[in-house]
Design an enzyme around this catalytic site. Structure first.
Site, PDB file in Angstrom:
ATOM      1  N   SER A 131     -53.587  42.950  73.397  1.00  0.00           N
ATOM      2  CA  SER A 131     -52.709  41.670  73.417  1.00  0.00           C
ATOM      3  C   SER A 131     -53.749  40.536  72.801  1.00  0.00           C
ATOM      4  CB  SER A 131     -52.397  41.314  74.900  1.00  0.00           C
ATOM      5  OG  SER A 131     -52.012  39.930  75.076  1.00  0.00           O
ATOM      6  N   TYR A 144     -54.642  40.545  84.118  1.00  0.00           N
ATOM      7  CA  TYR A 144     -54.046  40.979  82.660  1.00  0.00           C
ATOM      8  C   TYR A 144     -55.227  40.842  81.653  1.00  0.00           C
ATOM      9  CZ  TYR A 144     -50.504  41.245  78.985  1.00  0.00           C
ATOM     10  OH  TYR A 144     -50.105  41.671  77.682  1.00  0.00           O
TER      11      TYR A 144
HETATM   12  P1  NAD Z   1     -41.974  46.057  78.916  1.00  0.00           P
HETATM   13  O1  NAD Z   1     -41.858  45.445  80.353  1.00  0.00           O
HETATM   14  O2  NAD Z   1     -40.786  45.791  78.239  1.00  0.00           O
HETATM   15  O3  NAD Z   1     -42.174  47.720  79.041  1.00  0.00           O
HETATM   16  C1  NAD Z   1     -43.204  48.068  79.725  1.00  0.00           C
HETATM   17  C2  NAD Z   1     -42.908  49.486  80.163  1.00  0.00           C
HETATM   18  O4  NAD Z   1     -44.239  50.204  80.951  1.00  0.00           O
HETATM   19  C3  NAD Z   1     -41.463  49.635  81.121  1.00  0.00           C
HETATM   20  O5  NAD Z   1     -40.828  50.562  80.406  1.00  0.00           O
HETATM   21  C4  NAD Z   1     -42.201  50.075  82.335  1.00  0.00           C
HETATM   22  O6  NAD Z   1     -41.359  50.906  82.998  1.00  0.00           O
HETATM   23  C5  NAD Z   1     -43.326  50.913  81.990  1.00  0.00           C
HETATM   24  N1  NAD Z   1     -44.422  50.943  82.923  1.00  0.00           N
HETATM   25  C6  NAD Z   1     -44.740  49.894  84.078  1.00  0.00           C
HETATM   26  N2  NAD Z   1     -45.682  50.167  84.808  1.00  0.00           N
HETATM   27  C7  NAD Z   1     -45.719  51.307  84.701  1.00  0.00           C
HETATM   28  C8  NAD Z   1     -46.127  52.567  85.757  1.00  0.00           C
HETATM   29  N3  NAD Z   1     -46.954  52.492  86.627  1.00  0.00           N
HETATM   30  N4  NAD Z   1     -46.166  54.004  85.050  1.00  0.00           N
HETATM   31  C9  NAD Z   1     -45.434  54.280  84.074  1.00  0.00           C
HETATM   32  N5  NAD Z   1     -44.776  53.253  83.364  1.00  0.00           N
HETATM   33  C10 NAD Z   1     -44.708  51.998  83.529  1.00  0.00           C
HETATM   34  O7  NAD Z   1     -43.507  45.550  78.616  1.00  0.00           O
HETATM   35  P2  NAD Z   1     -43.544  45.268  77.040  1.00  0.00           P
HETATM   36  O8  NAD Z   1     -43.453  43.917  76.649  1.00  0.00           O
HETATM   37  O9  NAD Z   1     -42.924  46.415  75.981  1.00  0.00           O
HETATM   38  O10 NAD Z   1     -45.117  45.609  76.881  1.00  0.00           O
HETATM   39  C11 NAD Z   1     -45.703  46.901  76.295  1.00  0.00           C
HETATM   40  C12 NAD Z   1     -47.088  46.490  76.171  1.00  0.00           C
HETATM   41  O11 NAD Z   1     -47.372  45.462  75.432  1.00  0.00           O
HETATM   42  C13 NAD Z   1     -47.954  46.098  77.287  1.00  0.00           C
HETATM   43  O12 NAD Z   1     -49.415  46.751  77.444  1.00  0.00           O
HETATM   44  C14 NAD Z   1     -48.107  44.667  77.131  1.00  0.00           C
HETATM   45  O13 NAD Z   1     -49.277  44.342  77.951  1.00  0.00           O
HETATM   46  C15 NAD Z   1     -48.398  44.680  75.791  1.00  0.00           C
HETATM   47  N6  NAD Z   1     -48.042  43.287  75.136  1.00  0.00           N
HETATM   48  C16 NAD Z   1     -46.677  42.875  75.241  1.00  0.00           C
HETATM   49  C17 NAD Z   1     -46.589  41.333  74.838  1.00  0.00           C
HETATM   50  C18 NAD Z   1     -45.208  40.882  74.878  1.00  0.00           C
HETATM   51  O14 NAD Z   1     -45.309  39.485  74.550  1.00  0.00           O
HETATM   52  N7  NAD Z   1     -44.194  41.499  75.193  1.00  0.00           N
HETATM   53  C19 NAD Z   1     -47.521  40.899  74.074  1.00  0.00           C
HETATM   54  C20 NAD Z   1     -48.944  41.269  73.946  1.00  0.00           C
HETATM   55  C21 NAD Z   1     -48.967  42.730  74.637  1.00  0.00           C
END
Ligand code: NAD
Length: 248
Positions: A131, A144
């Site tokens: 991120s 985080y």
């Molecule tokens: P999201 O919440 O849409 O999806 C996350 C997924 O991870 C979900 O399907 C959830 O069920 C799964 N998950 C969570 N805990 C879990 C566990 N204990 N075991 C198995 N699965 C688990 O999130 P997203 O926005 O798609 O984020 C995905 C990645 O991208 C993350 O690492 C997040 O930190 C990173 N990220 C997201 C953003 C953003 O703005 N959305 C920005 C930078 C980085």
């Protein structure tokens, strides 16, 4: 369904939704056989069916299961993530530990499980979903930011160790992406600051952006697919920012 042995096998954690589901789609479009891992079993099964792969219902907090695992995948996308926002003095220690387990310890255990197969065949791609918070800090996100900074270090060590074995390891560093995780934060911050969700987006989340919009999950997935491809063989130990100018 079984994988054709000539196809690359990719494991995407958190693949049931958001960025992970988009990564599953783009890797499959590039020819990979994708294993969609998520604690959301039905969501993972739906994405797996869509991309012609398979699902793995796993809670990444189950570190005992991950410790005894061996993985025969060629591409590992450590994507699953969660968020919890609070000032440090009020931060629930259990919430801190949960974030560290899902976002740092589980990626370590999965990399550990995948490297022997990758080393044996002289090819592997580790892609860690970091991120902008792997490179910068924001208040109230101690767990985080700490986990993502740790993931950056883990990724670089993997790159150092894997280089001689044809294994690359890189981080992808998005700004705010349009997913459930961010929609939750928008609602939470609107309630916390007593402002509208539109104001949270414009004045808080996109305030530092040069390009004033959220990133779409498929834009991040395109970068992941490129890092997994043969064109990215000399890219390792790197962190690729996609943030609309947030960190400039
Ligand atoms: P999201 O919440 O849409 O999806 C996350 C997924 O991870 C979900 O399907 C959830 O069920 C799964 N998950 C969570 N805990 C879990 C566990 N204990 N075991 C198995 N699965 C688990 O999130 P997203 O926005 O798609 O984020 C995905 C990645 O991208 C993350 O690492 C997040 O930190 C990173 N990220 C997201 C953003 C953003 O703005 N959305 C920005 C930078 C980085």
């Amino acid at each position: 369904m079984t994988a054709d042995s000539s196809r690359r096998r990719a494991l995407v954690t958190g693949g049931a939704g958001g960025v992970g589901a988009a990564c599953a789609r783009s890797l499959a479009a590039q020819g990979a056989y994708v294993i969609v891992a998520d604690r959301d079993a039905s969501g993972a099964a739906a994405v797996a069916a869509e991309v012609g792969g398979e699902s793995w219902a796993i809670d990444l907090t189950d570190t005992a299961e991950l410790e005894s695992l061996t993985l025969d995948v060629d591409i590992l996308v450590n994507n699953a993530g969660i968020q919890s926002i609070s000032p440090i003095e009020d931060f629930d220690p259990a919430a801190f530990r949960l974030i560290m387990t899902v976002m740092l310890e589980a990626p370590f255990l999965l990399i550990r499980a995948a490297l022997p197969h990758m080393y044996e065949q002289g090819f592997g791609r580790i892609i860690n979903m970091s991120s902008v918070h792997g490179l910068r800090a924001s208040p109230f996100k101690s767990a985080y930011v700490a986990a993502k900074h740790g993931l950056e270090g883990l990724s670089k060590v993997t790159a150092r160790e894997g280089g001689a074995h044809g294994v690359t390891s890189n981080c992808v560093n998005p700004g705010y992406v349009r997913t459930a995780l961010v929609e939750g934060q928008i609602a939470e911050q609107a309630a916390r600051h007593g402002i509208s969700e539109a104001q949270v987006l414009a004045d808080v989340m996109l305030a530092k952006n040069a390009i004033k919009r959220l990133i779409e999950p498929q834009e991040v997935a395109g970068l992941v697919a490129w890092l997994a491809s043969d064109q990215a063989t000399m890219v390792t130990g790197a962190s690729y920012v996609m943030d609309g100018g947030w960190t400039t």
